[in-house]
Design an enzyme around this catalytic site. Structure first.
Site, mmCIF file in Angstrom:
data_model
loop_
_atom_site.group_PDB
_atom_site.id
_atom_site.type_symbol
_atom_site.label_atom_id
_atom_site.label_comp_id
_atom_site.label_asym_id
_atom_site.label_seq_id
_atom_site.Cartn_x
_atom_site.Cartn_y
_atom_site.Cartn_z
ATOM 1 N N GLN A 24 3.820 11.917 4.857
ATOM 2 C CA GLN A 24 2.837 10.796 5.431
ATOM 3 C C GLN A 24 2.965 10.863 6.956
ATOM 4 O O GLN A 24 1.827 10.258 7.690
ATOM 5 C CB GLN A 24 3.624 9.515 5.273
ATOM 6 C CG GLN A 24 3.555 9.140 3.574
ATOM 7 C CD GLN A 24 4.288 8.215 3.017
ATOM 8 O OE1 GLN A 24 5.412 7.933 2.720
ATOM 9 N NE2 GLN A 24 3.541 7.114 2.897
ATOM 10 N N ARG A 81 15.542 6.799 8.808
ATOM 11 C CA ARG A 81 15.422 7.548 7.429
ATOM 12 C C ARG A 81 14.040 8.418 7.367
ATOM 13 O O ARG A 81 13.192 7.680 7.597
ATOM 14 C CB ARG A 81 15.352 6.467 6.412
ATOM 15 C CG ARG A 81 15.068 7.099 4.971
ATOM 16 C CD ARG A 81 15.100 6.357 4.126
ATOM 17 N NE ARG A 81 15.007 6.912 2.604
ATOM 18 C CZ ARG A 81 13.844 6.641 2.013
ATOM 19 N NH1 ARG A 81 12.981 5.491 2.114
ATOM 20 N NH2 ARG A 81 13.533 7.230 0.633
ATOM 21 N N HIS A 125 10.486 13.322 -1.035
ATOM 22 C CA HIS A 125 9.877 12.269 -0.940
ATOM 23 C C HIS A 125 8.305 12.754 -1.505
ATOM 24 O O HIS A 125 7.208 12.807 -0.798
ATOM 25 C CB HIS A 125 9.767 11.688 0.393
ATOM 26 C CG HIS A 125 9.387 10.079 0.640
ATOM 27 N ND1 HIS A 125 10.043 9.270 1.149
ATOM 28 C CD2 HIS A 125 8.143 9.725 -0.080
ATOM 29 C CE1 HIS A 125 9.345 8.021 0.952
ATOM 30 N NE2 HIS A 125 8.300 8.240 0.134
ATOM 31 N N GLU A 170 12.221 7.282 -5.038
ATOM 32 C CA GLU A 170 11.470 6.808 -6.128
ATOM 33 C C GLU A 170 11.014 7.796 -7.398
ATOM 34 O O GLU A 170 9.885 8.038 -7.384
ATOM 35 C CB GLU A 170 10.375 6.069 -5.647
ATOM 36 C CG GLU A 170 10.615 4.958 -4.671
ATOM 37 C CD GLU A 170 9.182 4.286 -4.067
ATOM 38 O OE1 GLU A 170 8.225 4.649 -4.299
ATOM 39 O OE2 GLU A 170 9.603 3.294 -3.313
ATOM 40 N N ASN A 298 14.399 0.449 -2.688
ATOM 41 C CA ASN A 298 13.069 0.150 -2.079
ATOM 42 C C ASN A 298 12.492 -1.271 -2.432
ATOM 43 O O ASN A 298 12.339 -1.301 -3.833
ATOM 44 C CB ASN A 298 12.049 1.106 -2.131
ATOM 45 C CG ASN A 298 12.666 2.380 -1.355
ATOM 46 O OD1 ASN A 298 13.543 2.382 -0.504
ATOM 47 N ND2 ASN A 298 11.747 3.386 -1.650
ATOM 48 N N TYR A 300 9.433 -3.922 -2.411
ATOM 49 C CA TYR A 300 8.177 -4.436 -2.038
ATOM 50 C C TYR A 300 7.759 -5.622 -2.750
ATOM 51 O O TYR A 300 7.126 -6.476 -1.945
ATOM 52 C CB TYR A 300 7.009 -3.271 -2.237
ATOM 53 C CG TYR A 300 7.213 -2.131 -1.284
ATOM 54 C CD1 TYR A 300 6.841 -2.383 0.159
ATOM 55 C CD2 TYR A 300 7.883 -1.055 -1.469
ATOM 56 C CE1 TYR A 300 6.977 -1.496 0.968
ATOM 57 C CE2 TYR A 300 8.203 -0.059 -0.743
ATOM 58 C CZ TYR A 300 7.775 -0.327 0.896
ATOM 59 O OH TYR A 300 8.064 0.675 1.537
ATOM 60 N N GLU A 368 13.711 0.871 1.993
ATOM 61 C CA GLU A 368 12.133 0.407 2.314
ATOM 62 C C GLU A 368 11.977 -0.923 2.030
ATOM 63 O O GLU A 368 12.558 -1.367 0.953
ATOM 64 C CB GLU A 368 11.443 1.269 1.766
ATOM 65 C CG GLU A 368 11.097 2.706 2.080
ATOM 66 C CD GLU A 368 10.276 3.518 1.153
ATOM 67 O OE1 GLU A 368 9.075 3.105 0.736
ATOM 68 O OE2 GLU A 368 10.354 4.737 0.973
ATOM 69 N N TRP A 412 9.803 -0.331 6.346
ATOM 70 C CA TRP A 412 8.876 0.694 5.977
ATOM 71 C C TRP A 412 7.745 0.239 6.887
ATOM 72 O O TRP A 412 7.227 -0.869 6.211
ATOM 73 C CB TRP A 412 8.889 0.994 4.471
ATOM 74 C CG TRP A 412 7.428 2.019 4.174
ATOM 75 C CD1 TRP A 412 6.248 1.768 4.626
ATOM 76 C CD2 TRP A 412 7.850 3.592 4.376
ATOM 77 N NE1 TRP A 412 5.626 3.102 4.373
ATOM 78 C CE2 TRP A 412 6.276 4.166 4.261
ATOM 79 C CE3 TRP A 412 8.893 4.234 4.491
ATOM 80 C CZ2 TRP A 412 6.193 5.324 4.265
ATOM 81 C CZ3 TRP A 412 8.541 5.591 4.317
ATOM 82 C CH2 TRP A 412 7.517 6.202 4.197
ATOM 83 N N TRP A 420 -0.535 7.745 1.025
ATOM 84 C CA TRP A 420 -0.903 8.417 -0.208
ATOM 85 C C TRP A 420 -2.317 8.504 -0.804
ATOM 86 O O TRP A 420 -3.446 8.299 0.060
ATOM 87 C CB TRP A 420 0.112 7.951 -1.216
ATOM 88 C CG TRP A 420 1.561 8.163 -0.740
ATOM 89 C CD1 TRP A 420 2.382 7.096 -0.421
ATOM 90 C CD2 TRP A 420 2.426 9.579 -0.402
ATOM 91 N NE1 TRP A 420 3.758 7.598 0.175
ATOM 92 C CE2 TRP A 420 3.713 9.021 0.054
ATOM 93 C CE3 TRP A 420 1.988 10.807 -0.823
ATOM 94 C CZ2 TRP A 420 4.514 10.031 0.279
ATOM 95 C CZ3 TRP A 420 3.096 11.512 -0.402
ATOM 96 C CH2 TRP A 420 4.212 11.320 0.198
HETATM 97 C C1 GBH Z 1 6.782 3.322 -1.339
HETATM 98 O O1 GBH Z 1 6.531 3.251 -2.678
HETATM 99 C C2 GBH Z 1 7.143 4.717 -0.811
HETATM 100 O O2 GBH Z 1 8.204 5.352 -1.001
HETATM 101 C C3 GBH Z 1 6.292 5.254 0.526
HETATM 102 O O3 GBH Z 1 6.000 6.424 0.734
HETATM 103 C C4 GBH Z 1 5.030 4.216 0.672
HETATM 104 O O4 GBH Z 1 4.535 4.579 1.830
HETATM 105 C C5 GBH Z 1 5.359 2.850 0.660
HETATM 106 O O5 GBH Z 1 6.078 2.475 -0.568
HETATM 107 C C6 GBH Z 1 4.381 1.999 0.872
HETATM 108 O O6 GBH Z 1 3.385 1.982 -0.325
HETATM 109 O O7 GBH Z 1 -1.443 1.116 -6.156
HETATM 110 O O8 GBH Z 1 -1.203 -1.332 -6.012
HETATM 111 O O9 GBH Z 1 -1.253 -0.108 -8.339
HETATM 112 C C7 GBH Z 1 6.512 1.966 -3.018
HETATM 113 C C8 GBH Z 1 6.428 1.628 -4.437
HETATM 114 C C9 GBH Z 1 4.726 1.969 -6.465
HETATM 115 C C10 GBH Z 1 4.197 0.683 -4.456
HETATM 116 C C11 GBH Z 1 3.675 2.118 -6.971
HETATM 117 C C12 GBH Z 1 2.840 0.927 -5.013
HETATM 118 C C13 GBH Z 1 1.322 1.036 -6.744
HETATM 119 C C14 GBH Z 1 0.806 -0.104 -6.881
HETATM 120 N N1 GBH Z 1 5.056 1.630 -4.926
HETATM 121 N N2 GBH Z 1 2.845 1.005 -6.359
HETATM 122 S S1 GBH Z 1 -0.994 -0.064 -6.749
#
Ligand code: GBH
Length: 469
Positions: A24, A81, A125, A170, A298, A300, A368, A412, A420
């Site tokens: 990334q 990290r 990663h 992950e 992690n 979110y 994260e 993060w 991605w």
């Molecule tokens: C992390 O994944 C990653 O470790 C990191 O590299 C990334 O940049 C960061 O989060 C922010 O995204 O596309 O809306 O359907 C977080 C877990 C799981 C979050 C898959 C997004 C897809 C949701 N991710 N998920 S969506």
């Protein structure tokens, strides 16, 4: 009284950090002997990445790593990290070691240590060497063996300075999102293959733990899992059952083997029509469940799960892994620019839930947590300050309420980067990156965090930072 904009009091020795990942931020994908990864390949596929970009240049951290270190240092963080790119170290994933690739991380680690910033190194990663994918990728067990060899190579070079290792980031994403949903590299939609990938990732984790510990005493090893409480979208029995299925797939497929040495009750039945699970071997779960020095979490968002066929654009592929559950928006829950629910309490639920479910839970780091903005605005980001403060407060409450050994928090991300399949649109950084020039500019959230950390440190509050200057 602590306002939402203050930092909560954290346990003694708490580590404040920020995180990134190799593909990334690094760019320089063809320099100094780096091999191709599955993300180089995937990004060339039309339609795979929203804005048709790739990590070929990204933040150019391969050349601008000094800027990144300076940002960390000025911010006053205790830890960084970052991840090592397997294809830089072993261009074909196995066999020949590329010294020049290791040299890059060697310089970075030296610079961090000189400033008293503790490196937390993620070994995987998501950037699998393409040559290994060509030989079956994570679907095949050999990849787990190669991963452990690679882990040993990196630790032999960096282990005199790096104490904290994260095997995988992950594995849910590497397996299910990459091999079942096809939204991440390698971009395939398989049922059995994805479950095999998940299992082999965990076997690779277990073998890497052993390999890392064999290199040096005092090595601390963990794994980072993305955890999302799955809650029913409505109070119907069907949605409640759907949330349980979602929880099995996203969370417990990984937490149960790693923290409890077994696949969860109901998991095999859930996938009975998808896979015969013939990839499992005697002894695997002992290896996968070996005690860890820490768990990386992690967090979110929470998933609001509804009983519905999974959205799969190609109906011919749906039966491969459809478990009849979908994540849906929930009225009244605020969302980020990416549509992700903002529910700090979900972090509390995640952390206290781990304590309740797994006796002997190791120390935990939030490895994260962050929020993206879609606008380019380099400066003002009040929503990020609010997000961080609220999530830290939730983490602090969890540590106060439960017997939880909470050791740190990594935001993060340090800088905007290649998000991605969504490309460069979403910006997660404490610092803005101007991609044409590579210039990093700290945002308001960066300045806010910096001031809070230095106030506390100046007041001699040892609860704020464990960093020794
Ligand atoms: C992390 O994944 C990653 O470790 C990191 O590299 C990334 O940049 C960061 O989060 C922010 O995204 O596309 O809306 O359907 C977080 C877990 C799981 C979050 C898959 C997004 C897809 C949701 N991710 N998920 S969506």
């Amino acid at each position: 009284m602590t306002t939402p904009w203050e930092l909560p009091r954290m346990p003694a020795g708490f580590i404040w950090g920020a995180a990134t990942a190799a593909y990334q931020i690094e760019g320089a994908v063809a320099e100094d002997g780096r091999g191709e990864s599955i993300w180089d390949t995937f990004c060339r596929r039309p339609g795979a990445v929203a804005d048709a970009t790739s990590g070929a240049v990204a933040c150019d951290s391969y050349h601008r790593w000094r800027d990144d270190v300076r940002l960390l240092d000025d911010l006053g963080l205790d830890a960084y990290r970052f991840s090592v790119a397997w294809p830089r170290v072993m261009p074909a994933g196995r066999g020949t070691v590329n010294r020049a690739g290791l040299d890059y991380y060697d310089r970075l680690v030296d610079a961090l240590c000189e400033r008293g910033i503790r490196p937390f190194v993620t070994l995987y990663h998501w950037d699998l060497p393409q040559a290994l994918e060509d030989a079956g990728g994570w679907r095949v067990r050999d990849t787990a063996e190669h991963f452990a060899d690679y882990a040993g190579v990196v630790a032999s070079r960096l282990g005199d300075r790096v104490r904290d290792w994260i095997t995988l980031n992950e594995p849910y994403c590497s397996s299910i999102v990459g091999y079942a949903e096809g939204r991440h590299a390698p971009g395939v939609t398989e049922g059995h293959g994805a479950l095999a990938a998940a299992h082999h990732l965990l076997v690779g984790h277990g073998r890497a733990v052993a390999a890392l510990r064999a290199t040096r005493p005092g090595t601390r090893v963990g794994i980072t899992l993305n955890l999302s409480p799955a809650v029913p979208a409505s109070d119907t029995a069907a949605d409640r059952a759907a949330a349980k299925r979602m929880d099995l797939m996203v969370n417990r497929q990984f937490t149960d083997p790693v923290l409890g040495g077994a696949y969860p009750e109901g998991f095999d039945r859930l996938y009975a029509g998808v896979s015969d699970l013939s990839f499992r071997r005697a002894g695997d779960l002992e290896l996968i469940g070996a005690p860890l020095d820490f768990l990386g979490v992690n967090y979110y968002y929470r998933i609001h799960a509804a009983d519905a066929p999974y959205e799969q654009p190609d109906p011919a592929l749906r039966s491969a892994y459809d478990i009849g559950v979908r994540s849906v928006p929930r009225d009244g829950v605020p969302v980020t620019d990416l549509g992700w629910p903002i529910e700090p309490h979900g972090l509390y639920e995640t952390l206290t839930g781990l304590v309740g479910r797994y006796p002997g839970l190791p120390p935990v780091y939030v490895t994260e947590n962050g929020v993206a903005q879609l606008r380019e605005d380099p400066g003002a980001d009040p929503e990020r300050i609010h997000f961080i403060a609220e999530h830290l407060a939730a983490a602090a409450r969890a540590a106060a309420d439960a017997p939880l050994d909470l050791r740190g928090y990594f935001y993060w991300s340090l800088i905007d980067n290649f998000e991605w399949a969504r490309g460069y649109g979403p910006r997660f950084g404490l610092a803005h990156v101007d991609y044409p020039t590579g210039t990093r500019t700290p945002r308001a959230s960066y300045h806010w965090l910096r001031e809070r950390l230095s106030d506390r440190a100046a007041a001699g509050d040892r609860y704020v930072t464990g960093r020794q200057r």
